[in-house]
Each structure stands twice: as structure tokens, then as C-alpha cells.
Design an enzyme around this catalytic site. Sequence first.
Site, PDB file in Angstrom:
ATOM      1  N   ARG A   1      15.729 -12.144   0.230  1.00  0.00           N
ATOM      2  CA  ARG A   1      14.663 -12.567   1.140  1.00  0.00           C
ATOM      3  C   ARG A   1      14.778 -11.854   2.476  1.00  0.00           C
ATOM      4  NH1 ARG A   1      15.387 -16.450   4.655  1.00  0.00           N
ATOM      5  NH2 ARG A   1      16.731 -17.707   3.312  1.00  0.00           N
TER       6      ARG A   1
ATOM      7  N   TYR B   1     -12.626  -9.873   7.448  1.00  0.00           N
ATOM      8  CA  TYR B   1     -12.426 -10.382   6.094  1.00  0.00           C
ATOM      9  C   TYR B   1     -12.452 -11.906   6.106  1.00  0.00           C
ATOM     10  CZ  TYR B   1      -9.662 -11.841   2.041  1.00  0.00           C
ATOM     11  OH  TYR B   1      -9.211 -12.486   0.919  1.00  0.00           O
TER      12      TYR B   1
ATOM     13  N   ASP C   1      -6.142  -3.697  11.379  1.00  0.00           N
ATOM     14  CA  ASP C   1      -6.115  -3.838   9.924  1.00  0.00           C
ATOM     15  C   ASP C   1      -6.671  -2.541   9.336  1.00  0.00           C
ATOM     16  OD1 ASP C   1      -6.613  -4.416   7.226  1.00  0.00           O
ATOM     17  OD2 ASP C   1      -6.994  -6.523   7.629  1.00  0.00           O
TER      18      ASP C   1
ATOM     19  N   LYS D   1      -4.381  -3.296  -2.118  1.00  0.00           N
ATOM     20  CA  LYS D   1      -5.556  -2.440  -2.204  1.00  0.00           C
ATOM     21  C   LYS D   1      -5.166  -0.971  -2.416  1.00  0.00           C
ATOM     22  CE  LYS D   1      -7.801  -6.279  -1.198  1.00  0.00           C
ATOM     23  NZ  LYS D   1      -6.800  -7.251  -0.734  1.00  0.00           N
TER      24      LYS D   1
END
Length: 415
Positions: free
Chosen positions: A56, A108, A180, A205
Amino acid sequence: MSKLNRPRPSTSPVTRAVRAGLGADSTHRAVMPPIHLSTNFFFDAPGVCGTYDYTRTANPTRDLAAETIAELEGGCGAVVTSSGMSAIAVATRLLSAGDLLLAPRDCYGGSYRLFSAESNRGTYRVRFISPWDPESLELARQLRPRMIWIETPSNPHLRITDIAAWAAVARDIGAICVADNTFLSPVNQRPLEFGADLVVHSTTKFLNGHSDVVGGTVVAADEDLLEEIAWWTNAMGVSGAPFDSYLTLRGMRTLHARSRVHEANALRIVDLLDRSDIVTRVHHPSLPNHPGHDIARRQQTGWGSLVSFELRGARVAVDAFVDGIEHFALAESLGGVESLVTHPWTMTHASMDEPARLAAGIGEGLLRLSVGIEASEDLEADLNRALARAQAAAGATRGAAARTAREAAAAVTAQ
């Protein structure tokens, strides 16, 4: 977190993406780097460990993916997260109660939902603006936000925001400028070069490019921001999984080659849509009449392969368009090798209430295409058939409305 500690290679970003981690396996001399799936790592003694102790916090495979992304974006380092939304959440953890976040009103839908929800619970304040409007720059100077959020091209209208202008305002007022860059990837835009402090991606993406993994990343321009976002990524437990990081790294090896085909196909589709009678408006920065065309020419190295357009007849035309489409899957997401069609009103932006959607200019006749790398002639033929269906449906609706009007007028006359 991955921090770049060695001199940057002088080779092309294309070569660096393809060859990231090659030859890293000193044990078996594998060409491709291995996947380190282990949750934990040996300590030499109580409290004494090497570079890695728990996945982690840090993992070799994830660090390699982060290092590659940071090199492509020109940052000092990056974190890789479990999703694009967790990357956004990590970036906004730099805000405190009372801090103001300025964000685009047509961002978005998931970003809008998160920003609104966090603002409603008092985590920070948010105000949605139109950053493509030059007057918003002065508004920002007056409001003095702690963070300025840029999404360019925006989702779904592909509006263009001047990164350099907003980064300059952020510097002047002591704000953090976040860009972004999901819609373009570092192949076509590198916001840090224009003064942004952080770059966010949904690696789901273009960076991965194969629609088979969910992930995100935050790239930092300086060490202090990198340390802070790395701390929050570990504390929140939103680090990307090793196997997901491997898939993202694999995808980035073909990013530049894929992007060329994506864009070539998209430009042909823009031309097709721009000539269609049923299409009332095409949104793509390559078009000279696009309001952000000149800014896009300055800050982008490519036009991108997302295309939005509006149909006459709105929902009736949309339903006919998608009914029977073959080479554009009706699905959310973008940036994969396969072409997609999305209806923002009912899909990506459905979480926005209707007034917010309308304020952002999102109507029921708007469609967004993510143009893939299929044969362009197949995509064009499919779109031509879909547009013909939409035109027939819109025409039938107009005809029915006209008949109803005539019948009503005749009834009034008869009375």
C-alpha cells in the site's frame, strides 16, 4: 510514490515509454520487468527495512509505472492510484475547511459530484465557473481560491482553457493549479510546461488504452507537493494495485503509436459530422471556428480524439442514432482502442442535477464520441448510417408535429 532521482534521459518520450523498465530483472535477465504482487517485504531487523515494506505504501511495479508517467509529463514524480476519482480525491486533500476550489462548470460528472458533495459536508468550498471566459480570470483574483481546477479540453464540450493564464493567476494569489489531462494525455499536452502544479489523469483512459483496468495518477511539479500527495495516497489507502500498474505500464508502451491513429480517425470523423445536415454543431478544437482553437494550437501538440456533437431533434434523433450502431459501443469511458459513443445527459453527467447540466450547456441532443483505432472507412460508414437514421427520426417527428398542428387549426376553424 515514485520520485525521479536520476538524470532525465536525453532520448525521446516515445522511446522512454516503450523501454521503461526493460532489463530491470537482474536475477533472470527477463527483457520485460516482472510484476511484484507481494503484499509485504522482508525486514532486515525490527524497524529496519529496505526500499519496500508494504505494498500500500510502495511497490516496485507501481513505482515503475509512476516514474514513467512522471517522465512523460515532465514532473518530479507521481503517485498511481486505484482510479481516476481517487486521484482527484488525493489532489483535493490539499484543501482544508474553508478553502475555496474553483472548478469548471462543465467538468466530468464524477468530478462535479465529488466537489459538490465535499462542499456540502464542509470539507472545502467549491464554486463552478467558466474558465474559458477571460473574465473569469479577474473573478479568480477577487475570490482568491486555494485551488484552481482546470479540465482542458473539457468534458463533454471540449472547451479549451488557457493553462498558462490560469497558472499565472494561481501563482499571483498563492493557489495550487491542477490540470486534468485525461482527454489528451502527455502525447498531446503537458500542463506542467505551462505552469500547472499538479496533473491528474484517469489512467483507465489513454494511458492504459485497452479498457481493461481502472486507475489514476497525480503528477507533481515539485518535491513538496509530491510528498504531500504521497502521504495522502498511503493514508487513504487508494494506491493502485501492482497488476493494474503493470497493465497501465504495458499500455503506455504503445501510447504514442495509438494516439496517431486515434487522431487521424477523429479528424476524418470531425469532417464527416461537420458536413451533416442533421448535426447542428460539432465540438472539436481542430475546427477553426471553435472558440478555443487558437489557444489549443499554442498549448497542445495534437487535437485529440474526443469529438462531441449535437443533433437536431434532440432525444428522438439520439435514440435513432444509437439504435443499430455497430462500431461505436454505447458505453462510458474513453481513450481505449475501441470506439465509443456516450450520451452525457443520461450517462457521464447524469449525477448532475438538471439545472447544472443545462447551465453547462449539456442538452439531450448532445453525443460524445471516443474515436478508436479501427479502420476509418468502417467508422465513417457506421456513422453515416447512424446519421441517416437520426435524420429520418427527426423528420418523422417534425412531420407528426406539423400534422397535429394542422389538425388542431382545422378543428378550430370548424368550430
